[in-house]
Scaffold this motif. Structure first.
Motif, PDB file in Angstrom:
ATOM      1  N   THR A  87     -10.431  -9.873 -19.504  1.00 15.60           N
ATOM      2  CA  THR A  87     -10.521 -10.918 -18.630  1.00 15.60           C
ATOM      3  C   THR A  87     -10.126 -10.684 -17.159  1.00 15.60           C
ATOM      4  O   THR A  87      -8.746 -10.139 -16.927  1.00 15.60           O
ATOM      5  N   PHE A  88     -10.677 -11.097 -16.093  1.00 17.67           N
ATOM      6  CA  PHE A  88     -10.283 -11.113 -14.745  1.00 17.67           C
ATOM      7  C   PHE A  88     -10.220 -12.509 -13.771  1.00 17.67           C
ATOM      8  O   PHE A  88     -11.222 -13.293 -14.009  1.00 17.67           O
ATOM      9  N   ASP A  89      -9.141 -12.527 -13.222  1.00 19.77           N
ATOM     10  CA  ASP A  89      -8.905 -13.648 -12.540  1.00 19.77           C
ATOM     11  C   ASP A  89      -9.947 -13.406 -11.323  1.00 19.77           C
ATOM     12  O   ASP A  89     -10.389 -12.253 -11.082  1.00 19.77           O
ATOM     13  N   GLN A  90     -10.386 -14.104 -10.587  1.00 19.66           N
ATOM     14  CA  GLN A  90     -11.281 -13.997  -9.428  1.00 19.66           C
ATOM     15  C   GLN A  90     -10.590 -14.246  -7.924  1.00 19.66           C
ATOM     16  O   GLN A  90     -10.601 -12.957  -7.388  1.00 19.66           O
ATOM     17  N   ASP A  91     -10.235 -15.301  -7.666  1.00 18.93           N
ATOM     18  CA  ASP A  91      -9.715 -15.503  -6.260  1.00 18.93           C
ATOM     19  C   ASP A  91      -8.546 -14.552  -6.043  1.00 18.93           C
ATOM     20  O   ASP A  91      -7.456 -14.824  -6.725  1.00 18.93           O
ATOM     21  N   GLY A  92      -8.667 -13.604  -4.999  1.00 17.93           N
ATOM     22  CA  GLY A  92      -7.618 -12.674  -4.763  1.00 17.93           C
ATOM     23  C   GLY A  92      -7.504 -11.497  -5.598  1.00 17.93           C
ATOM     24  O   GLY A  92      -6.864 -10.401  -5.190  1.00 17.93           O
ATOM     25  N   THR A  93      -8.227 -11.595  -6.742  1.00 16.05           N
ATOM     26  CA  THR A  93      -8.331 -10.524  -7.612  1.00 16.05           C
ATOM     27  C   THR A  93      -9.708  -9.604  -7.601  1.00 16.05           C
ATOM     28  O   THR A  93      -9.687  -8.469  -7.160  1.00 16.05           O
ATOM     29  N   LEU A  94     -10.640 -10.397  -7.546  1.00 14.94           N
ATOM     30  CA  LEU A  94     -11.939  -9.735  -7.217  1.00 14.94           C
ATOM     31  C   LEU A  94     -12.676 -10.013  -5.987  1.00 14.94           C
ATOM     32  O   LEU A  94     -13.553  -9.201  -5.437  1.00 14.94           O
ATOM     33  N   ARG A 198     -17.497  -1.773 -18.803  1.00 11.96           N
ATOM     34  CA  ARG A 198     -18.631  -2.468 -19.316  1.00 11.96           C
ATOM     35  C   ARG A 198     -19.404  -1.824 -20.379  1.00 11.96           C
ATOM     36  O   ARG A 198     -20.226  -2.332 -21.075  1.00 11.96           O
ATOM     37  N   ASP A 199     -19.334  -0.493 -20.613  1.00 10.73           N
ATOM     38  CA  ASP A 199     -20.103   0.330 -21.339  1.00 10.73           C
ATOM     39  C   ASP A 199     -19.724   0.045 -22.836  1.00 10.73           C
ATOM     40  O   ASP A 199     -20.597  -0.081 -23.669  1.00 10.73           O
ATOM     41  N   ASN A 200     -18.593  -0.428 -23.070  1.00 10.84           N
ATOM     42  CA  ASN A 200     -18.033  -0.716 -24.613  1.00 10.84           C
ATOM     43  C   ASN A 200     -17.375  -1.848 -24.814  1.00 10.84           C
ATOM     44  O   ASN A 200     -16.843  -2.292 -25.803  1.00 10.84           O
ATOM     45  N   ASP A 201     -17.306  -2.724 -23.623  1.00 15.29           N
ATOM     46  CA  ASP A 201     -16.461  -4.187 -23.919  1.00 15.29           C
ATOM     47  C   ASP A 201     -17.274  -5.115 -23.100  1.00 15.29           C
ATOM     48  O   ASP A 201     -18.238  -4.812 -22.206  1.00 15.29           O
ATOM     49  N   LYS A 202     -16.703  -6.299 -23.212  1.00 11.22           N
ATOM     50  CA  LYS A 202     -17.298  -7.439 -22.582  1.00 11.22           C
ATOM     51  C   LYS A 202     -16.282  -7.918 -21.506  1.00 11.22           C
ATOM     52  O   LYS A 202     -15.124  -7.880 -21.670  1.00 11.22           O
ATOM     53  N   THR A 203     -16.592  -8.011 -20.417  1.00 14.54           N
ATOM     54  CA  THR A 203     -15.843  -8.570 -19.196  1.00 14.54           C
ATOM     55  C   THR A 203     -16.095 -10.010 -18.850  1.00 14.54           C
ATOM     56  O   THR A 203     -17.334 -10.555 -18.544  1.00 14.54           O
ATOM     57  N   TYR A 204     -14.873 -10.685 -18.916  1.00 12.43           N
ATOM     58  CA  TYR A 204     -14.958 -12.112 -18.452  1.00 12.43           C
ATOM     59  C   TYR A 204     -14.402 -12.369 -17.146  1.00 12.43           C
ATOM     60  O   TYR A 204     -13.367 -11.785 -16.882  1.00 12.43           O
ATOM     61  N   ILE A 205     -14.904 -13.284 -16.390  1.00 19.82           N
ATOM     62  CA  ILE A 205     -13.968 -13.763 -15.235  1.00 19.82           C
ATOM     63  C   ILE A 205     -13.574 -14.996 -16.085  1.00 19.82           C
ATOM     64  O   ILE A 205     -14.167 -16.017 -16.507  1.00 19.82           O
ATOM     65  N   VAL A 206     -12.097 -15.076 -15.590  1.00 21.17           N
ATOM     66  CA  VAL A 206     -11.562 -16.440 -16.047  1.00 21.17           C
ATOM     67  C   VAL A 206     -10.458 -16.967 -14.610  1.00 21.17           C
ATOM     68  O   VAL A 206      -9.624 -16.491 -14.406  1.00 21.17           O
ATOM     69  N   SER A 207     -11.124 -17.763 -14.145  1.00 22.86           N
ATOM     70  CA  SER A 207     -10.903 -18.219 -12.925  1.00 22.86           C
ATOM     71  C   SER A 207     -10.427 -19.598 -12.719  1.00 22.86           C
ATOM     72  O   SER A 207     -10.848 -20.636 -13.397  1.00 22.86           O
ATOM     73  N   GLY A 208      -9.531 -20.034 -11.529  1.00 23.15           N
ATOM     74  CA  GLY A 208      -9.034 -21.251 -11.546  1.00 23.15           C
ATOM     75  C   GLY A 208      -9.985 -22.064 -10.457  1.00 23.15           C
ATOM     76  O   GLY A 208     -10.181 -23.288 -10.584  1.00 23.15           O
ATOM     77  N   GLY A 209     -10.923 -21.440 -10.010  1.00 23.93           N
ATOM     78  CA  GLY A 209     -12.003 -21.815  -9.298  1.00 23.93           C
ATOM     79  C   GLY A 209     -13.093 -22.487 -10.197  1.00 23.93           C
ATOM     80  O   GLY A 209     -13.026 -22.566 -11.649  1.00 23.93           O
ATOM     81  N   VAL A 230     -15.391 -18.140 -17.336  1.00 23.93           N
ATOM     82  CA  VAL A 230     -14.417 -19.340 -17.798  1.00 23.93           C
ATOM     83  C   VAL A 230     -13.879 -19.917 -16.570  1.00 23.93           C
ATOM     84  O   VAL A 230     -13.156 -18.864 -15.783  1.00 23.93           O
ATOM     85  N   GLY A 231     -13.827 -21.172 -16.318  1.00 28.10           N
ATOM     86  CA  GLY A 231     -13.349 -21.643 -14.930  1.00 28.10           C
ATOM     87  C   GLY A 231     -13.054 -23.162 -15.165  1.00 28.10           C
ATOM     88  O   GLY A 231     -13.353 -23.750 -16.115  1.00 28.10           O
ATOM     89  N   SER A 232     -12.298 -23.725 -14.209  1.00 29.47           N
ATOM     90  CA  SER A 232     -12.213 -24.807 -14.111  1.00 29.47           C
ATOM     91  C   SER A 232     -13.410 -25.963 -14.153  1.00 29.47           C
ATOM     92  O   SER A 232     -14.142 -25.279 -13.433  1.00 29.47           O
TER      93      SER A 232
END
Length: 297
Positions: A87-94, A198-209, A230-232
């Protein structure tokens, strides 16, 4: 097995993205990003450098070694492919978040249209200040002011219409500092980590946005499909358009707040698996990192 890494960030070599500012958010005490990592990738990737934008050093070495350990079948630290959730935060992270979150620029751009639809808003704050274009006054707007703007500009339209509005804005809008499209102002090192996994797992964005907002561009920009965002989120209402076609209309009512404790709560609700990798840097991501690092060896 879990791995926590503190990574130094600089403008010349952005290794992680610092969500160091934002209304109502507390900064970490140093320019470091906390990454809760449990990484996976195929052995075929190891032949080339999977993280070419990363500086050589302990952080990069730890990631690569951890990937090897967790993908080696039969190894003591092997992680089952079905459990490989990152899981990756977005704003400021991506991507960038200064001087405001990108979505707030979108909301401000929609104020004139919102006032045209509801003329009474022209005499109500904070809409009056935004319409006046007084940058000094706008700089003094509070978090509550921005929430009022968001509630009005992100609701009242069918979901398909909202998606089209965001597409059109992203095609034309430019960041006031960098004079480039917002979708180009992403952090290459973090995108490399996403691809590495990404080759072997799922990446999710989990953002306050906004969940609906991020889903419009996440697949094109990050390679993350909308169902893995996943977000607000605001509530929607089912109904019919003038021709009788079913549609969902966005309502000015908060359904999910994806900050702080809301992040692990919504991961549980919408993903259904505890992450083995979590990327974030602010106190708003703290609970997601703790959740990822809990209960496993």
């Amino acid at each position: 097995m879990k791995l926590m890494i503190l990574v130094q960030r600089s403008w010349s070599s952005v290794i992680s993205a610092n969500r160091l500012a934002g209304h109502g958010r507390r900064r970490f005490g140093s320019p470091l990003a906390v990454l809760g990592l449990s990484l996976v990738a195929s052995m075929a990737v190891f032949a080339a450098d999977p993280l070419p934008s990363w500086n050589e050093g302990p952080a990069k070495q730890s990631i690569v070694e951890f990937v090897k350990a967790t993908t080696q079948e039969g190894g003591a630290q092997f992680v089952s492919p079905t459990e490989r959730i990152a899981t990756f935060d977005q704003d400021g992270t991506l991507w960038v978040e200064q001087p405001l979150y990108s979505q707030l620029f979108y909301c401000l751009s929609r104020v004139p249209a919102a006032v045209q639809a509801r003329p009474e808003l022209a005499h109500v704050e904070p809409f009056k200040t935004v319409l006046a274009g007084d940058r000094a006054a706008m700089a003094k707007l509070t978090l509550d002011d921005f929430l009022k703007i968001a509630m009005v500009t992100l609701s009242g339209m069918p979901t398909d219409e909202f998606k089209q509005q965001v597409h059109e804005w992203l095609a034309k809008a430019r960041d006031p500092r960098w004079k480039r499209p917002f979708t180009e102002l992403t952090y290459q090192p973090m995108k490399e980590v996403m691809q590495y996994l990404r080759d072997n797992d799922k990446t999710y964005i989990v953002s306050g946005g906004g969940q609906d907002f991020v889903r419009v561009y996440a697949e094109d920009v990050y390679g993350v499909p909308p169902e893995q965002v996943v977000g607000s989120a605001g509530a929607t209402e089912y109904g019919y358009d003038k021709s009788g076609k079913p549609e969902l209309t966005k309502l000015p009512k908060m359904l999910l707040n994806d900050n702080d404790a809301g992040k692990p709560e919504n991961i549980y609700l919408l993903v259904g698996r505890q992450p083995y990798a979590a990327f974030g840097n602010s106190t708003g991501d703290k609970q997601m990192l703790e959740y990822t690092n809990s209960g496993r060896s």
